[in-house]
Design a protein around this motif. Sequence first.
Motif, mmCIF file in Angstrom:
data_model
loop_
_atom_site.group_PDB
_atom_site.id
_atom_site.type_symbol
_atom_site.label_atom_id
_atom_site.label_comp_id
_atom_site.label_asym_id
_atom_site.label_seq_id
_atom_site.Cartn_x
_atom_site.Cartn_y
_atom_site.Cartn_z
ATOM 1 N N GLU A 35 0.830 -1.207 0.000
ATOM 2 C CA GLU A 35 0.000 0.000 0.000
ATOM 3 C C GLU A 35 0.867 1.261 0.000
ATOM 4 O OE1 GLU A 35 -3.363 0.544 -0.255
ATOM 5 O OE2 GLU A 35 -3.501 -1.577 -0.705
ATOM 6 N N LYS A 36 1.936 1.263 0.772
ATOM 7 C CA LYS A 36 2.801 2.447 0.813
ATOM 8 C C LYS A 36 3.425 2.701 -0.556
ATOM 9 C CE LYS A 36 3.819 2.566 5.661
ATOM 10 N NZ LYS A 36 3.992 3.814 6.350
ATOM 11 N N ALA A 66 -4.039 7.588 -2.435
ATOM 12 C CA ALA A 66 -3.878 7.743 -0.984
ATOM 13 C C ALA A 66 -4.265 6.406 -0.350
ATOM 14 C CB ALA A 66 -4.754 8.877 -0.488
ATOM 15 N N SER A 67 -4.375 6.363 0.961
ATOM 16 C CA SER A 67 -4.616 5.090 1.647
ATOM 17 C C SER A 67 -5.949 4.436 1.285
ATOM 18 C CB SER A 67 -4.523 5.268 3.157
ATOM 19 O OG SER A 67 -5.495 6.189 3.585
ATOM 20 N N SER A 68 -7.007 5.211 1.058
ATOM 21 C CA SER A 68 -8.291 4.593 0.708
ATOM 22 C C SER A 68 -9.040 5.358 -0.377
ATOM 23 C CB SER A 68 -9.180 4.478 1.951
ATOM 24 O OG SER A 68 -9.466 5.765 2.452
ATOM 25 N N THR A 69 -8.416 6.389 -0.940
ATOM 26 C CA THR A 69 -9.042 7.176 -1.996
ATOM 27 C C THR A 69 -8.036 7.449 -3.108
ATOM 28 O OG1 THR A 69 -8.441 9.267 -0.953
ATOM 29 C CG2 THR A 69 -10.608 8.345 -0.381
ATOM 30 N N PHE A 70 -8.548 7.963 -4.225
ATOM 31 C CA PHE A 70 -7.666 8.397 -5.297
ATOM 32 C C PHE A 70 -8.272 9.634 -5.943
ATOM 33 C CE2 PHE A 70 -10.791 6.199 -7.739
ATOM 34 C CZ PHE A 70 -10.809 6.829 -8.976
ATOM 35 N N SER A 71 -7.438 10.383 -6.618
ATOM 36 C CA SER A 71 -7.888 11.520 -7.419
ATOM 37 C C SER A 71 -6.971 11.579 -8.619
ATOM 38 C CB SER A 71 -7.821 12.820 -6.606
ATOM 39 O OG SER A 71 -6.487 13.067 -6.213
ATOM 40 N N GLY A 72 -7.300 12.425 -9.558
ATOM 41 C CA GLY A 72 -6.447 12.523 -10.728
ATOM 42 C C GLY A 72 -7.133 13.215 -11.873
ATOM 43 N N SER A 73 -6.696 12.848 -13.080
ATOM 44 C CA SER A 73 -7.201 13.476 -14.284
ATOM 45 C C SER A 73 -7.272 12.447 -15.403
ATOM 46 C CB SER A 73 -6.259 14.614 -14.685
ATOM 47 O OG SER A 73 -6.549 15.048 -15.993
ATOM 48 N N ASN A 77 -10.628 15.865 -17.741
ATOM 49 C CA ASN A 77 -11.545 15.981 -16.614
ATOM 50 C C ASN A 77 -10.926 15.452 -15.322
ATOM 51 O OD1 ASN A 77 -14.091 17.054 -17.712
ATOM 52 N ND2 ASN A 77 -13.963 15.263 -19.048
ATOM 53 N N ALA A 78 -11.232 16.136 -14.212
ATOM 54 C CA ALA A 78 -10.783 15.664 -12.896
ATOM 55 C C ALA A 78 -11.606 14.435 -12.510
ATOM 56 C CB ALA A 78 -10.949 16.758 -11.852
ATOM 57 N N ILE A 79 -10.956 13.472 -11.861
ATOM 58 C CA ILE A 79 -11.635 12.268 -11.374
ATOM 59 C C ILE A 79 -11.272 12.050 -9.915
ATOM 60 C CG2 ILE A 79 -11.844 11.070 -13.587
ATOM 61 C CD1 ILE A 79 -9.312 9.468 -12.856
ATOM 62 N N LYS A 80 -12.131 11.315 -9.228
ATOM 63 C CA LYS A 80 -11.833 10.913 -7.854
ATOM 64 C C LYS A 80 -12.716 9.733 -7.506
ATOM 65 C CE LYS A 80 -15.021 14.185 -5.731
ATOM 66 N NZ LYS A 80 -15.186 15.266 -4.764
ATOM 67 N N GLY A 81 -12.365 9.064 -6.402
ATOM 68 C CA GLY A 81 -13.155 7.924 -5.966
ATOM 69 C C GLY A 81 -12.501 7.238 -4.784
ATOM 70 N N ASN A 82 -13.002 6.046 -4.483
ATOM 71 C CA ASN A 82 -12.501 5.255 -3.368
ATOM 72 C C ASN A 82 -11.714 4.066 -3.878
ATOM 73 O OD1 ASN A 82 -13.870 6.887 -1.452
ATOM 74 N ND2 ASN A 82 -15.750 5.805 -1.939
ATOM 75 N N LEU A 83 -10.861 3.538 -3.000
ATOM 76 C CA LEU A 83 -10.064 2.355 -3.323
ATOM 77 C C LEU A 83 -10.404 1.234 -2.362
ATOM 78 C CD1 LEU A 83 -6.571 4.011 -3.797
ATOM 79 C CD2 LEU A 83 -8.035 3.085 -5.583
ATOM 80 N N LEU A 84 -10.336 0.020 -2.862
ATOM 81 C CA LEU A 84 -10.509 -1.157 -2.031
ATOM 82 C C LEU A 84 -9.386 -2.122 -2.360
ATOM 83 C CD1 LEU A 84 -12.180 -2.866 -0.036
ATOM 84 C CD2 LEU A 84 -13.451 -3.722 -2.009
ATOM 85 N N SER A 85 -8.623 -2.511 -1.335
ATOM 86 C CA SER A 85 -7.541 -3.470 -1.507
ATOM 87 C C SER A 85 -7.648 -4.501 -0.398
ATOM 88 C CB SER A 85 -6.186 -2.766 -1.449
ATOM 89 O OG SER A 85 -5.145 -3.700 -1.621
ATOM 90 N N LEU A 91 -6.799 -4.754 -6.139
ATOM 91 C CA LEU A 91 -7.133 -3.335 -6.064
ATOM 92 C C LEU A 91 -8.377 -3.065 -6.903
ATOM 93 C CD1 LEU A 91 -6.151 -0.478 -5.124
ATOM 94 C CD2 LEU A 91 -5.006 -0.302 -7.326
ATOM 95 N N GLN A 92 -9.302 -2.284 -6.337
ATOM 96 C CA GLN A 92 -10.490 -1.863 -7.064
ATOM 97 C C GLN A 92 -10.662 -0.362 -6.911
ATOM 98 O OE1 GLN A 92 -13.257 -4.700 -5.077
ATOM 99 N NE2 GLN A 92 -13.984 -5.029 -7.167
ATOM 100 N N PHE A 93 -11.057 0.291 -8.004
ATOM 101 C CA PHE A 93 -11.398 1.708 -8.008
ATOM 102 C C PHE A 93 -12.920 1.778 -7.939
ATOM 103 C CE2 PHE A 93 -7.258 1.475 -9.872
ATOM 104 C CZ PHE A 93 -6.619 2.639 -9.493
ATOM 105 N N LEU A 94 -13.455 2.348 -6.852
ATOM 106 C CA LEU A 94 -14.894 2.368 -6.621
ATOM 107 C C LEU A 94 -15.437 3.793 -6.601
ATOM 108 C CD1 LEU A 94 -14.906 -0.202 -3.675
ATOM 109 C CD2 LEU A 94 -15.367 -0.671 -6.087
#
Length: 143
Positions: A35-36, A66-73, A77-85, A91-94
């Motif tokens: 994760e790190k 990040a530890s449980s979320t992500f952001s980006g482009s 367009n800007a995107i963001k969401g949650n992560l599940l590992s 790894l899943q982008f939720l």
Amino acid sequence: MKRILMLFIAVSLTYSCKSTKSTSTGNSTVEKSIEKKLQQTWILENLNGKVLTQKDFSTFPTISIASSTFSGSTGCNAIKGNLLSKDAGLLQFLNITSETKKCDAKKEAEFLQLLRTTSGYSIENNKLFLTNQFGLTMSFKKG
């Protein structure tokens, strides 16, 4: 016959309980170290086996993990969401949300769809590789 069946069930239950305990303790340590490694910004290099060009995106897509979320482009367009590992290498982008500006990014929809179907990852030589049920979908370099 009944004794053999009961013995088999008892041994199976004992073995599965021991196996589960040792697996869960082993994975939590591995998961933290992986994760790190993930927690940084990544720049898309390859999409569905093809090296990106400026024709595909006005700027190359990025994801900042990040530890449980992500952001980006998406390159526009800007995107963001949650992560599940749940485990190392999974790894899943939720709950992915995206702005809806009109863009010239021809591959934007493909990039978002591949993020949504991601189920695994690996990191080798400072590159992040994302996979889904069909295999490798994208690769990123450190940002």
